[in-house]
Design a protein around this motif. Structure first.
Motif, PDB file in Angstrom:
ATOM      1  N   LYS A   3      69.910  94.834  57.614  1.00 42.67           N
ATOM      2  CA  LYS A   3      69.749  96.210  58.482  1.00 42.67           C
ATOM      3  C   LYS A   3      69.609  96.807  58.397  1.00 42.67           C
ATOM      4  N   ASP A   4      71.445  97.256  57.708  1.00 42.53           N
ATOM      5  CA  ASP A   4      71.674  99.006  56.936  1.00 42.53           C
ATOM      6  C   ASP A   4      70.826  99.611  56.348  1.00 42.53           C
ATOM      7  N   VAL A   5      69.861  98.128  55.298  1.00 40.91           N
ATOM      8  CA  VAL A   5      68.658  99.363  54.257  1.00 40.91           C
ATOM      9  C   VAL A   5      67.602  99.073  54.994  1.00 40.91           C
ATOM     10  N   GLU A   6      67.316  98.577  55.604  1.00 41.33           N
ATOM     11  CA  GLU A   6      65.898  98.744  56.158  1.00 41.33           C
ATOM     12  C   GLU A   6      65.814  99.621  57.223  1.00 41.33           C
ATOM     13  N   TYR A   7      66.984  99.567  57.834  1.00 46.04           N
ATOM     14  CA  TYR A   7      66.527 101.131  59.031  1.00 46.04           C
ATOM     15  C   TYR A   7      66.749 102.515  58.558  1.00 46.04           C
ATOM     16  N   SER A   8      67.428 102.397  57.022  1.00 48.56           N
ATOM     17  CA  SER A   8      67.437 103.606  56.181  1.00 48.56           C
ATOM     18  C   SER A   8      65.853 104.513  55.778  1.00 48.56           C
ATOM     19  N   TYR A   9      65.082 103.073  55.277  1.00 53.56           N
ATOM     20  CA  TYR A   9      63.876 103.789  55.291  1.00 53.56           C
ATOM     21  C   TYR A   9      62.821 103.704  57.197  1.00 53.56           C
ATOM     22  N   GLU A  10      63.279 103.207  57.872  1.00 56.43           N
ATOM     23  CA  GLU A  10      62.498 103.813  59.454  1.00 56.43           C
ATOM     24  C   GLU A  10      62.922 105.406  59.899  1.00 56.43           C
ATOM     25  N   ILE A  11      64.682 105.311  59.459  1.00 58.30           N
ATOM     26  CA  ILE A  11      65.358 106.713  59.379  1.00 58.30           C
ATOM     27  C   ILE A  11      63.920 108.145  59.181  1.00 58.30           C
ATOM     28  N   ILE A  12      63.847 107.105  57.436  1.00 57.26           N
ATOM     29  CA  ILE A  12      62.888 108.044  56.649  1.00 57.26           C
ATOM     30  C   ILE A  12      61.866 108.370  56.727  1.00 57.26           C
ATOM     31  N   ALA A  13      60.460 107.608  57.520  1.00 55.71           N
ATOM     32  CA  ALA A  13      59.624 107.535  57.649  1.00 55.71           C
ATOM     33  C   ALA A  13      58.990 107.299  59.246  1.00 55.71           C
ATOM     34  N   ASN A  14      59.969 107.645  60.306  1.00 55.06           N
ATOM     35  CA  ASN A  14      59.544 107.510  61.824  1.00 55.06           C
ATOM     36  C   ASN A  14      59.690 109.067  61.775  1.00 55.06           C
ATOM     37  N   LYS A  15      58.441 109.923  62.109  1.00 54.82           N
ATOM     38  CA  LYS A  15      58.568 111.446  62.260  1.00 54.82           C
ATOM     39  C   LYS A  15      59.038 111.638  63.069  1.00 54.82           C
ATOM     40  N   ALA A  16      59.813 111.303  64.283  1.00 55.76           N
ATOM     41  CA  ALA A  16      60.813 112.239  65.708  1.00 55.76           C
ATOM     42  C   ALA A  16      62.135 112.630  64.447  1.00 55.76           C
ATOM     43  N   THR A  17      62.716 112.062  63.229  1.00 61.80           N
ATOM     44  CA  THR A  17      63.369 112.567  62.887  1.00 61.80           C
ATOM     45  C   THR A  17      63.710 113.948  62.098  1.00 61.80           C
ATOM     46  N   LYS A  18      62.407 114.098  62.079  1.00 60.06           N
ATOM     47  CA  LYS A  18      61.783 115.067  60.766  1.00 60.06           C
ATOM     48  C   LYS A  18      62.137 115.296  59.713  1.00 60.06           C
ATOM     49  N   SER A  19      62.204 114.070  58.809  1.00 61.31           N
ATOM     50  CA  SER A  19      63.301 113.623  57.127  1.00 61.31           C
ATOM     51  C   SER A  19      62.413 114.179  57.066  1.00 61.31           C
ATOM     52  N   SER A  20      63.152 114.763  56.018  1.00 59.00           N
ATOM     53  CA  SER A  20      62.573 115.767  54.645  1.00 59.00           C
ATOM     54  C   SER A  20      62.136 114.891  52.867  1.00 59.00           C
ATOM     55  N   ARG A  21      62.870 113.481  53.715  1.00 63.80           N
ATOM     56  CA  ARG A  21      63.013 112.254  52.602  1.00 63.80           C
ATOM     57  C   ARG A  21      60.958 111.502  52.403  1.00 63.80           C
ATOM     58  N   TYR A  22      61.192 111.549  53.448  1.00 60.64           N
ATOM     59  CA  TYR A  22      59.037 110.639  53.143  1.00 60.64           C
ATOM     60  C   TYR A  22      58.328 111.313  52.439  1.00 60.64           C
ATOM     61  N   THR A  23      58.137 110.521  50.994  1.00 63.65           N
ATOM     62  CA  THR A  23      57.529 111.222  49.889  1.00 63.65           C
ATOM     63  C   THR A  23      56.633 110.308  49.817  1.00 63.65           C
ATOM     64  N   ASP A  24      55.473 110.788  49.069  1.00 66.52           N
ATOM     65  CA  ASP A  24      53.890 109.482  48.851  1.00 66.52           C
ATOM     66  C   ASP A  24      54.648 108.409  47.892  1.00 66.52           C
ATOM     67  N   SER A  25      55.954 108.398  46.628  1.00 71.40           N
ATOM     68  CA  SER A  25      55.738 108.075  46.490  1.00 71.40           C
ATOM     69  C   SER A  25      56.846 106.514  47.014  1.00 71.40           C
ATOM     70  N   LEU A  26      57.202 106.823  48.517  1.00 72.86           N
ATOM     71  CA  LEU A  26      57.436 105.776  49.207  1.00 72.86           C
ATOM     72  C   LEU A  26      56.371 104.907  50.172  1.00 72.86           C
ATOM     73  N   GLN A  27      55.271 105.960  50.244  1.00 70.65           N
ATOM     74  CA  GLN A  27      54.567 104.932  50.679  1.00 70.65           C
ATOM     75  C   GLN A  27      53.177 104.073  49.664  1.00 70.65           C
ATOM     76  N   ASN A  28      54.394 103.955  48.913  1.00 64.66           N
ATOM     77  CA  ASN A  28      54.100 102.329  48.052  1.00 64.66           C
ATOM     78  C   ASN A  28      54.484 101.099  48.712  1.00 64.66           C
ATOM     79  N   ILE A  29      55.116 101.575  49.601  1.00 65.36           N
ATOM     80  CA  ILE A  29      55.840 100.531  50.244  1.00 65.36           C
ATOM     81  C   ILE A  29      55.017  99.409  50.671  1.00 65.36           C
ATOM     82  N   VAL A  30      54.488  98.597  50.937  1.00 64.29           N
ATOM     83  CA  VAL A  30      53.446  97.907  52.175  1.00 64.29           C
ATOM     84  C   VAL A  30      53.971  98.328  53.124  1.00 64.29           C
ATOM     85  N   GLY A  31      52.937  98.761  54.329  1.00 60.17           N
ATOM     86  CA  GLY A  31      54.042  98.989  55.674  1.00 60.17           C
ATOM     87  C   GLY A  31      54.441 100.420  55.751  1.00 60.17           C
ATOM     88  N   MET A  32      54.823 101.053  54.412  1.00 62.91           N
ATOM     89  CA  MET A  32      55.186 102.214  55.339  1.00 62.91           C
ATOM     90  C   MET A  32      54.227 103.405  56.097  1.00 62.91           C
TER      91      MET A  32
END
Length: 251
Positions: free
Chosen positions: A133-162
């Protein structure tokens, strides 16, 4: 602008050798060898356990003090947390991921998956085992718009459901599985397509860190960046831990 200074303390021993050089170009002056009185090596002394080395970091920008990989953007923050912060994977001399780190990676081109297995005994600085869950949760933090993370990229959108999770169309990231449950140590990531560079660190197609879900889960995503759990008392699974943080000044 007056430069801001960040002072840090790490518990280890350090020896520093300084070499001074001087030169002159007056041919009429007698100049002795400027280095003749300097020894080529520092004296050998008995090693003591413990100790402190203080490090000053200078910057023309404020010290933000965001100690979470998924939200941190500045080099000073990265430098300050570096002794405690550790990535999931180890690499060889050409940055290819190997099995020597806190977690292992297995790529399956036929099924378009990456399987990450966290090793038993890899623990957060509060003693809790790092989990799937710690690994999965890091993706939630990055992809959730509320965090305003700059780490969300086009490359990560290659993950299904991202993309669906990022756009608010889904409450979960469908392409990230935890076959042994949230408290297990295995994560399977499904990709839309495989990339040749995936076996190397820094490829950008999957995240190489984890976030302590048990410690951060009760903090709303939009409050995460400003929370004490991130700014004042962060958790890491590296060899050190932060023992004291003065916001904006010292670690």
């Amino acid at each position: 602008m007056k430069k801001a200074k960040l002072f840090g303390s790490l518990t280890l021993l350090s020896g520093v050798a300084l070499t001074l050089a001087a030169c002159g170009n007056n041919s009429n002056s007698k100049v002795d060898n400027p280095t003749k009185n300097f020894k080529s090596a520092t004296p050998k002394k008995a090693v003591k356990k413990g100790g402190t080395v203080s490090v000053a970091l200078e910057s023309d920008t404020p010290f933000t003090g965001i100690f979470l990989n998924e939200l941190s953007d500045t080099q000073n923050d990265s430098d300050a947390m570096a002794p405690a912060n550790e990535a999931l994977f180890d690499t060889d001399d050409i940055y290819q991921i190997n099995d020597k780190g806190p977690a292992t990676l297995k790529l399956d081109n036929d099924n378009k998956t990456a399987t990450i297995k966290i090793k038993n005994g890899v623990k957060w600085s509060d003693g809790k085992q790092v989990t799937a869950k710690d690994v999965e949760y890091s993706y939630e933090i990055i992809a959730n718009k509320a965090t305003k993370s700059s780490r969300y990229t086009d490359s990560l959108q290659n993950i299904v459901g991202m993309s669906e999770y990022h756009d608010g169309k889904s409450n979960t990231i469908s392409g990230i599985e935890m076959p042994d449950g949230e408290n297990g140590r295995t994560v399977v990531i499904h990709f839309k397509e495989m990339k040749p560079g995936m076996k190397f660190s820094g490829n950008g197609y999957f995240w190489e860190a984890a976030a302590p879900y048990h410690y951060l889960k009760d903090v709303p995503f939009d409050k995460l960046q400003s929370s004490d759990q991130v700014r004042k008392k962060p958790l890491f699974f590296g060899p050190y831990k932060m023992s004291k943080v003065v916001r904006g000044q010292a670690v």
